[in-house]
Design a protein around this motif. Structure first.
Motif, PDB file in Angstrom:
ATOM      1  N   THR A 128      16.050  53.965 -68.267  1.00  0.00           N
ATOM      2  CA  THR A 128      15.921  52.507 -68.203  1.00  0.00           C
ATOM      3  C   THR A 128      16.151  51.875 -69.568  1.00  0.00           C
ATOM      4  O   THR A 128      16.823  50.850 -69.692  1.00  0.00           O
ATOM      5  CB  THR A 128      14.528  52.129 -67.674  1.00  0.00           C
ATOM      6  OG1 THR A 128      14.329  52.719 -66.387  1.00  0.00           O
ATOM      7  CG2 THR A 128      14.383  50.619 -67.562  1.00  0.00           C
ATOM      8  N   MET A 129      15.596  52.508 -70.612  1.00  0.00           N
ATOM      9  CA  MET A 129      15.802  51.998 -71.963  1.00  0.00           C
ATOM     10  C   MET A 129      17.275  52.045 -72.349  1.00  0.00           C
ATOM     11  O   MET A 129      17.808  51.103 -72.940  1.00  0.00           O
ATOM     12  CB  MET A 129      14.967  52.811 -72.949  1.00  0.00           C
ATOM     13  CG  MET A 129      15.076  52.330 -74.403  1.00  0.00           C
ATOM     14  SD  MET A 129      14.293  53.457 -75.570  1.00  0.00           S
ATOM     15  CE  MET A 129      15.428  54.842 -75.465  1.00  0.00           C
ATOM     16  N   LEU A 130      17.962  53.130 -72.007  1.00  0.00           N
ATOM     17  CA  LEU A 130      19.392  53.238 -72.318  1.00  0.00           C
ATOM     18  C   LEU A 130      20.193  52.169 -71.584  1.00  0.00           C
ATOM     19  O   LEU A 130      21.132  51.591 -72.152  1.00  0.00           O
ATOM     20  CB  LEU A 130      19.898  54.632 -71.936  1.00  0.00           C
ATOM     21  CG  LEU A 130      19.482  55.793 -72.846  1.00  0.00           C
ATOM     22  CD1 LEU A 130      20.028  57.095 -72.299  1.00  0.00           C
ATOM     23  CD2 LEU A 130      19.985  55.574 -74.274  1.00  0.00           C
ATOM     24  N   ALA A 131      19.840  51.913 -70.323  1.00  0.00           N
ATOM     25  CA  ALA A 131      20.553  50.888 -69.564  1.00  0.00           C
ATOM     26  C   ALA A 131      20.382  49.516 -70.204  1.00  0.00           C
ATOM     27  O   ALA A 131      21.341  48.743 -70.313  1.00  0.00           O
ATOM     28  CB  ALA A 131      20.063  50.875 -68.116  1.00  0.00           C
ATOM     29  N   ARG A 132      19.162  49.215 -70.641  1.00  0.00           N
ATOM     30  CA  ARG A 132      18.923  47.923 -71.283  1.00  0.00           C
ATOM     31  C   ARG A 132      19.639  47.830 -72.623  1.00  0.00           C
ATOM     32  O   ARG A 132      20.215  46.785 -72.971  1.00  0.00           O
ATOM     33  CB  ARG A 132      17.431  47.707 -71.466  1.00  0.00           C
ATOM     34  CG  ARG A 132      16.684  47.509 -70.146  1.00  0.00           C
ATOM     35  CD  ARG A 132      15.193  47.266 -70.387  1.00  0.00           C
ATOM     36  NE  ARG A 132      14.483  47.039 -69.139  1.00  0.00           N
ATOM     37  CZ  ARG A 132      13.170  46.843 -69.052  1.00  0.00           C
ATOM     38  NH1 ARG A 132      12.440  46.834 -70.151  1.00  0.00           N
ATOM     39  NH2 ARG A 132      12.597  46.639 -67.875  1.00  0.00           N
ATOM     40  N   LEU A 133      19.617  48.934 -73.382  1.00  0.00           N
ATOM     41  CA  LEU A 133      20.313  48.931 -74.666  1.00  0.00           C
ATOM     42  C   LEU A 133      21.813  48.769 -74.479  1.00  0.00           C
ATOM     43  O   LEU A 133      22.476  48.048 -75.241  1.00  0.00           O
ATOM     44  CB  LEU A 133      20.013  50.226 -75.421  1.00  0.00           C
ATOM     45  CG  LEU A 133      18.614  50.366 -76.027  1.00  0.00           C
ATOM     46  CD1 LEU A 133      18.438  51.753 -76.644  1.00  0.00           C
ATOM     47  CD2 LEU A 133      18.353  49.282 -77.068  1.00  0.00           C
ATOM     48  N   GLU A 134      22.362  49.422 -73.467  1.00  0.00           N
ATOM     49  CA  GLU A 134      23.796  49.310 -73.212  1.00  0.00           C
ATOM     50  C   GLU A 134      24.172  47.887 -72.816  1.00  0.00           C
ATOM     51  O   GLU A 134      25.168  47.333 -73.293  1.00  0.00           O
ATOM     52  CB  GLU A 134      24.210  50.289 -72.120  1.00  0.00           C
ATOM     53  CG  GLU A 134      25.710  50.324 -71.871  1.00  0.00           C
ATOM     54  CD  GLU A 134      26.094  51.305 -70.781  1.00  0.00           C
ATOM     55  OE1 GLU A 134      27.264  51.713 -70.722  1.00  0.00           O
ATOM     56  OE2 GLU A 134      25.206  51.661 -69.974  1.00  0.00           O
ATOM     57  N   ALA A 135      23.348  47.289 -71.939  1.00  0.00           N
ATOM     58  CA  ALA A 135      23.615  45.911 -71.531  1.00  0.00           C
ATOM     59  C   ALA A 135      23.478  44.955 -72.707  1.00  0.00           C
ATOM     60  O   ALA A 135      24.282  44.030 -72.882  1.00  0.00           O
ATOM     61  CB  ALA A 135      22.664  45.516 -70.398  1.00  0.00           C
ATOM     62  N   HIS A 136      22.437  45.177 -73.537  1.00  0.00           N
ATOM     63  CA  HIS A 136      22.243  44.317 -74.703  1.00  0.00           C
ATOM     64  C   HIS A 136      23.384  44.482 -75.698  1.00  0.00           C
ATOM     65  O   HIS A 136      23.851  43.494 -76.288  1.00  0.00           O
ATOM     66  CB  HIS A 136      20.909  44.648 -75.365  1.00  0.00           C
ATOM     67  CG  HIS A 136      20.589  43.800 -76.557  1.00  0.00           C
ATOM     68  ND1 HIS A 136      20.244  42.460 -76.451  1.00  0.00           N
ATOM     69  CD2 HIS A 136      20.574  44.069 -77.887  1.00  0.00           C
ATOM     70  CE1 HIS A 136      20.025  41.962 -77.656  1.00  0.00           C
ATOM     71  NE2 HIS A 136      20.226  42.919 -78.537  1.00  0.00           N
ATOM     72  N   ASP A 137      23.840  45.724 -75.881  1.00  0.00           N
ATOM     73  CA  ASP A 137      24.943  45.964 -76.810  1.00  0.00           C
ATOM     74  C   ASP A 137      26.215  45.288 -76.326  1.00  0.00           C
ATOM     75  O   ASP A 137      26.948  44.674 -77.117  1.00  0.00           O
ATOM     76  CB  ASP A 137      25.153  47.470 -76.960  1.00  0.00           C
ATOM     77  CG  ASP A 137      26.235  47.800 -77.969  1.00  0.00           C
ATOM     78  OD1 ASP A 137      26.044  47.525 -79.157  1.00  0.00           O
ATOM     79  OD2 ASP A 137      27.296  48.327 -77.564  1.00  0.00           O
ATOM     80  N   ALA A 138      26.483  45.396 -75.017  1.00  0.00           N
ATOM     81  CA  ALA A 138      27.671  44.733 -74.474  1.00  0.00           C
ATOM     82  C   ALA A 138      27.565  43.211 -74.604  1.00  0.00           C
ATOM     83  O   ALA A 138      28.548  42.530 -74.929  1.00  0.00           O
ATOM     84  CB  ALA A 138      27.856  45.124 -73.008  1.00  0.00           C
ATOM     85  N   GLU A 139      26.357  42.689 -74.379  1.00  0.00           N
ATOM     86  CA  GLU A 139      26.150  41.245 -74.521  1.00  0.00           C
ATOM     87  C   GLU A 139      26.348  40.793 -75.963  1.00  0.00           C
ATOM     88  O   GLU A 139      26.963  39.748 -76.224  1.00  0.00           O
ATOM     89  CB  GLU A 139      24.742  40.890 -74.050  1.00  0.00           C
ATOM     90  CG  GLU A 139      24.418  39.402 -74.119  1.00  0.00           C
ATOM     91  CD  GLU A 139      23.010  39.095 -73.655  1.00  0.00           C
ATOM     92  OE1 GLU A 139      22.569  37.945 -73.831  1.00  0.00           O
ATOM     93  OE2 GLU A 139      22.353  40.000 -73.117  1.00  0.00           O
ATOM     94  N   GLN A 140      25.854  41.595 -76.908  1.00  0.00           N
ATOM     95  CA  GLN A 140      26.024  41.242 -78.312  1.00  0.00           C
ATOM     96  C   GLN A 140      27.482  41.305 -78.747  1.00  0.00           C
ATOM     97  O   GLN A 140      27.939  40.474 -79.541  1.00  0.00           O
ATOM     98  CB  GLN A 140      25.184  42.178 -79.189  1.00  0.00           C
ATOM     99  CG  GLN A 140      23.691  41.972 -79.058  1.00  0.00           C
ATOM    100  CD  GLN A 140      23.257  40.561 -79.442  1.00  0.00           C
ATOM    101  OE1 GLN A 140      23.668  40.027 -80.467  1.00  0.00           O
ATOM    102  NE2 GLN A 140      22.443  39.945 -78.600  1.00  0.00           N
ATOM    103  N   GLN A 141      28.228  42.264 -78.206  1.00  0.00           N
ATOM    104  CA  GLN A 141      29.646  42.346 -78.540  1.00  0.00           C
ATOM    105  C   GLN A 141      30.401  41.142 -78.000  1.00  0.00           C
ATOM    106  O   GLN A 141      31.262  40.578 -78.693  1.00  0.00           O
ATOM    107  CB  GLN A 141      30.227  43.643 -77.977  1.00  0.00           C
ATOM    108  CG  GLN A 141      29.749  44.895 -78.684  1.00  0.00           C
ATOM    109  CD  GLN A 141      30.380  46.150 -78.118  1.00  0.00           C
ATOM    110  OE1 GLN A 141      31.255  46.098 -77.258  1.00  0.00           O
ATOM    111  NE2 GLN A 141      29.938  47.304 -78.606  1.00  0.00           N
TER     112      GLN A 141
END
Length: 365
Positions: A128-141
């Protein structure tokens, strides 16, 4: 952090299992030994009948007991190594996933099989943490790319205007100054919006008890001239809705919602409804407006930075594209929930639900 090398967890568990088995074996042999000693005399007088005494028992029992303890040690080491490896296998998968995440690969998931236990809960939490980090990283990009584009646009326009003025000295400077002023104002608005978005994301603000109903009235009163200019009506209603948060940020949130409801409305005879209400352990701000029918695809992107309800077409009311993104960020910083719903007759309904103030929460419960 540099640390001295130590024993692996698997080796520690193996030694622990073997030590426990050895202690249990020694205790068992001690019990047997004491039980046998009760029935064997220390020394027997020579007689015709051969009866073993205690020395004979020691000679017969000692080597076999030593061999048995050695066998238990070997069995404990081998069995402990196998059992600890099986038990730590999920932890190894989690460790490998953590290393991949540390190297920048956020798409990997553990997907640990089996029934629910401590390792399964840890793996699911990590996924779950990885999924949130991936989504946040994509959003930041996406945000960085869009912010770069938006900030580059006024600078490019300014450069073009200055180049034209330098090449055409007879051009009217008043028009040039007016256009430069407009472009510079948009650049300042964009920069301030980015700073506000960053501030709300970091939650670096003071909290106090505020009333959403008073904030809603203040925002509606401030934007009433803009609504009247466009031939729109603003209707406010609701109950006292105290919550804990930042008054400036919540005022910015409400102002953004009301402004968005005004500029994305009908050309005339439109309406904006601003309402506050109380729910169990929560207060709710609802801003609803008439307007064009929105597609489900567009509704999903409205809270993304630099997305506008009218696409990327610039009109006289086109903002910097951060209005609803700031609303989303402020709501999240106040531990709230933001919901966007299409109105069947056209327009948008935005609901912001925030935790109620402790006093109100105690009365409602």
């Amino acid at each position: 952090m540099d640390r001295q090398p130590g024993l692996s967890v698997r080796l520690k568990l193996t030694l622990s299992y073997a030590a426990f088995l050895m202690v249990a074996g020694v205790m068992l042999l001690a019990v047997v030994w004491l039980f046998l000693l009760r029935y064997v005399p220390d020394y027997l007088a020579p007689s015709a009948i051969s009866i073993p005494d205690r020395s004979d028992l020691v000679a017969a029992f000692g080597p076999k007991a030593g061999a048995m303890l050695l066998l238990l040690l070997l069995f404990g080491l081998v069995g402990g190594w196998i059992l600890s490896g099986a038990m730590l296998a999920p932890l190894v998968r989690i460790k490998n996933a953590a290393r991949l995440a540390a190297d920048g690969s956020l798409s990997h998931r553990i997907h640990l099989e089996g029934r629910n236990d401590e390792f399964r809960e840890l793996a699911d939490t990590f996924d779950t943490m990885l999924a949130r980090l991936e989504a946040h990283d994509a959003e930041q990009q996406r945000f960085a790319a869009n912010a770069s584009h938006e900030l580059r646009t006024p600078l490019a326009i300014t450069q073009t205007l200055l180049d034209v003025a330098r090449n055409d000295l007879t051009r009217d400077t008043g028009e040039l100054v007016e256009r430069l002023h407009y472009v510079n104002t948009r650049a300042i608005d964009l920069t301030e919006a980015l700073l506000l978005l960053s501030r709300s994301d970091q939650r670096s603000f003071a909290r106090e008890q505020v009333d959403l109903s008073l904030i809603a009235e203040e925002a509606a009163e401030t934007l009433l001239p803009l609504a009247e200019k466009r031939g729109l009506t603003i209707e406010t209603s609701g109950d006292l809705t105290p919550t804990i948060g930042s008054h400036p940020l919540l005022l910015q949130l409400t102002t953004n919602l009301v402004h968005n409801a005004i500029v994305h409305n009908l050309q005339e005879q439109g309406t904006v409804w601003v309402k506050t209400s109380i729910r169990p352990r929560a207060v709710v701000l609802t801003v609803e407006n008439t307007g064009e029918t929105l597609s489900p695809q567009l509704l999903l992107t409205l809270t993304e930075p630099f997305q506008r309800g009218t696409g990327r077409i610039r009109t006289d009311h086109a903002g910097v594209g951060l209005g609803l993104a700031i609303v989303k960020s402020i709501t999240r910083a106040h531990d709230g929930r933001l919901t966007l719903t299409r109105r069947p007759a056209g327009g948008l309904c935005v609901t912001v639900q925030l935790p109620a103030a402790p006093s109100l929460d105690a009365r409602s419960s």
